[in-house]
Scaffold this motif. Structure first.
Motif, short mmCIF file in Angstrom:
data_model
loop_
_atom_site.label_atom_id
_atom_site.label_comp_id
_atom_site.label_asym_id
_atom_site.label_seq_id
_atom_site.Cartn_x
_atom_site.Cartn_y
_atom_site.Cartn_z
N PHE A 86 0.83 -1.20 0.00
CA PHE A 86 0.00 0.00 0.00
C PHE A 86 0.87 1.25 0.00
N PHE A 87 1.95 1.23 0.79
CA PHE A 87 2.86 2.37 0.86
C PHE A 87 3.53 2.62 -0.48
N MET A 88 3.89 1.55 -1.19
CA MET A 88 4.52 1.70 -2.49
C MET A 88 3.57 2.32 -3.50
N LEU A 89 2.30 1.88 -3.49
CA LEU A 89 1.32 2.44 -4.42
C LEU A 89 1.06 3.90 -4.13
N ILE A 90 1.05 4.28 -2.85
CA ILE A 90 0.86 5.68 -2.49
C ILE A 90 2.02 6.51 -3.04
N ASN A 91 3.25 6.02 -2.91
CA ASN A 91 4.39 6.75 -3.42
C ASN A 91 4.35 6.92 -4.93
N LEU A 92 3.89 5.89 -5.65
CA LEU A 92 3.77 5.99 -7.10
C LEU A 92 2.77 7.07 -7.47
N GLN A 93 1.64 7.10 -6.77
CA GLN A 93 0.62 8.11 -7.05
C GLN A 93 1.12 9.50 -6.70
N GLU A 94 1.86 9.63 -5.58
CA GLU A 94 2.35 10.93 -5.17
C GLU A 94 3.37 11.46 -6.17
N SER A 95 4.17 10.57 -6.78
CA SER A 95 5.14 11.01 -7.77
C SER A 95 4.44 11.65 -8.95
N ARG A 96 3.32 11.05 -9.36
CA ARG A 96 2.57 11.63 -10.47
C ARG A 96 1.98 12.97 -10.07
N ALA A 97 1.41 13.04 -8.81
CA ALA A 97 0.81 14.30 -8.36
C ALA A 97 1.85 15.40 -8.27
N GLU A 98 3.07 15.08 -7.83
CA GLU A 98 4.12 16.08 -7.75
C GLU A 98 4.45 16.62 -9.12
N ASP A 99 4.30 15.83 -10.15
CA ASP A 99 4.58 16.28 -11.51
C ASP A 99 3.58 17.35 -11.94
N ILE A 100 2.31 17.09 -11.79
CA ILE A 100 1.31 18.03 -12.29
C ILE A 100 1.20 19.28 -11.42
N THR A 101 1.66 19.23 -10.18
CA THR A 101 1.60 20.41 -9.31
C THR A 101 2.94 21.11 -9.19
N ALA A 102 3.89 20.74 -10.05
CA ALA A 102 5.20 21.41 -10.02
C ALA A 102 5.04 22.87 -10.43
N PHE A 103 5.72 23.76 -9.73
CA PHE A 103 5.61 25.20 -9.95
C PHE A 103 6.29 25.62 -11.25
N VAL A 104 5.63 26.48 -12.01
CA VAL A 104 6.21 27.06 -13.22
C VAL A 104 6.45 28.55 -13.02
N TYR A 105 5.39 29.31 -12.77
CA TYR A 105 5.57 30.73 -12.48
C TYR A 105 4.34 31.25 -11.77
N ALA A 106 4.48 32.44 -11.18
CA ALA A 106 3.36 33.12 -10.52
C ALA A 106 3.58 34.61 -10.58
N GLY A 107 2.50 35.37 -10.49
CA GLY A 107 2.59 36.83 -10.47
C GLY A 107 1.42 37.43 -9.72
N CYS A 108 1.66 38.53 -9.03
CA CYS A 108 0.61 39.20 -8.24
C CYS A 108 0.65 40.69 -8.54
N THR A 109 -0.50 41.32 -8.47
CA THR A 109 -0.55 42.77 -8.65
C THR A 109 0.05 43.47 -7.43
N GLN A 110 0.58 44.66 -7.65
CA GLN A 110 1.09 45.44 -6.53
C GLN A 110 -0.04 46.09 -5.75
N ALA A 111 -1.14 46.38 -6.42
CA ALA A 111 -2.29 46.98 -5.75
C ALA A 111 -2.91 45.99 -4.77
N LYS A 112 -3.30 46.47 -3.62
CA LYS A 112 -3.83 45.62 -2.56
C LYS A 112 -5.28 46.00 -2.22
N TYR A 113 -5.98 45.06 -1.61
CA TYR A 113 -7.30 45.35 -1.07
C TYR A 113 -7.21 45.42 0.45
N GLN A 114 -8.23 46.01 1.06
CA GLN A 114 -8.26 46.15 2.50
C GLN A 114 -8.63 44.83 3.16
N PRO A 115 -7.87 44.40 4.16
CA PRO A 115 -8.23 43.16 4.87
C PRO A 115 -9.63 43.26 5.46
#
Length: 292
Positions: free
Chosen positions: A10-39
């Motif tokens: 079971f542990f081995m199958l979980i690791n195989l699935q997690e390896s695939r999930a890590e692939d699709i959730t790997a970071f490429v880029y991100a960007g945020c506006t400088q303008a902010k809203y009030q908390p």
């Protein structure tokens, strides 16, 4: 021992699935506006509601264009979308978008707008409507070192094929010789807009990456990627040729067979430790119980 085998398997199958999930959730880029809203403002509530709605919608559709909050007051309305890679299942799409919305909330905390691209999905929110508007500015690019081989001809064939993706849908894969690639547009673009966007991306790859052995170029509304098929299949997200699928399946079967063999050997070894030897049985004293 039976419980140990189940846990190990079971542990081995979980690791195989997690390896695939890590692939699709790997970071490429991100960007945020400088303008902010009030908390604590209505805008903050609408951002949180929008990202939650996108996460829920991703389990049903690979693309969604949503808004949160009514236009009055207009300053509180938030618009957003998600787009999953065309080869992902509904479950993988939702897993990717959930990861993207969680990271986007943290990275762009307090920002009026933001965007996050993972290997398997893209999420964006903003205070203004942006769906349907073609934006061909470069958001991110990555070029490898020049290839030692002759990639010019085959790469051109792949880029030309990928640039036609708008006419065949928003997602496309192509290959020629040793070069493979994929391209995708956001779902809010029409066919002509998608073709225009991908043609621009392909031209930018040629201009900015030269004869790189691999390249990734993301415009705001589309992207183009290519690589050599000599790269190990597990390091190539988004493209799954049949031969690579067979290789991965064979490796998984071999791993499972190897694990089962180890478990059997461990079982035999532990059993042999518990079994008394012939000499022990012969030298063991006989004890007679009787009346005294």
């Amino acid at each position: 021992m039976r419980e140990f085998f189940f846990f190990f398997f079971f542990f081995m199958l979980i690791n195989l699935q997690e390896s695939r999930a890590e692939d699709i959730t790997a970071f490429v880029y991100a960007g945020c506006t400088q303008a902010k809203y009030q908390p604590g403002s209505p805008y903050q509530y609408n951002v949180e509601a929008l990202l939650s709605s996108l996460s829920d919608a991703s389990g049903v559709s690979p693309y969604a264009n949503l808004s949160s909050g009514d236009a009055s007051p207009a300053a509180a309305a938030v618009y957003g979308l998600h787009q999953c890679r065309g080869d992902l299942s509904a479950a993988d799409c939702q897993a990717c978008v959930r990861s993207a919305t969680a990271h986007l909330s943290a990275l762009c905390l307090g920002a009026l707008g933001g965007a996050l691209q993972l290997q398997g999905c893209y999420v964006r929110f903003a205070k203004d409507v942006f769906a349907g508007q073609l934006d061909k500015s470069i958001a991110f690019q990555k070029c490898s070192a020049p290839s030692n081989g002759d990639v010019a001809g085959t790469r051109e064939s792949v880029l030309d094929a990928l640039a036609l993706a708008g006419a065949a849908g928003s997602y496309r894969v192509a290959s020629a010789g040793a070069i493979q690639g994929l391209a995708q547009c956001l779902g809010d673009l029409g066919p002509s807009q998608c073709t225009d966007c991908l043609a621009t991306a392909a031209d930018a790859v040629r201009a900015n990456c030269g004869l790189a052995g691999s390249a990734s170029l993301y415009l705001v509304k589309c992207y183009v990627r290519y690589w050599s098929n000599r790269i190990p299949p597990q390091s190539i997200p988004g493209y799954h040729p049949e031969s690579s699928h067979i290789d991965r399946t064979s490796r998984i079967v071999a791993i499972i067979a190897g694990v089962m063999a180890v478990v059997v050997l461990l079982y035999v070894f532990v059993a042999s430790l518990k079994r008394p030897s012939v000499e022990d049985r012969e030298e063991a004293p006989c004890i007679h119980h009787g009346k005294h």
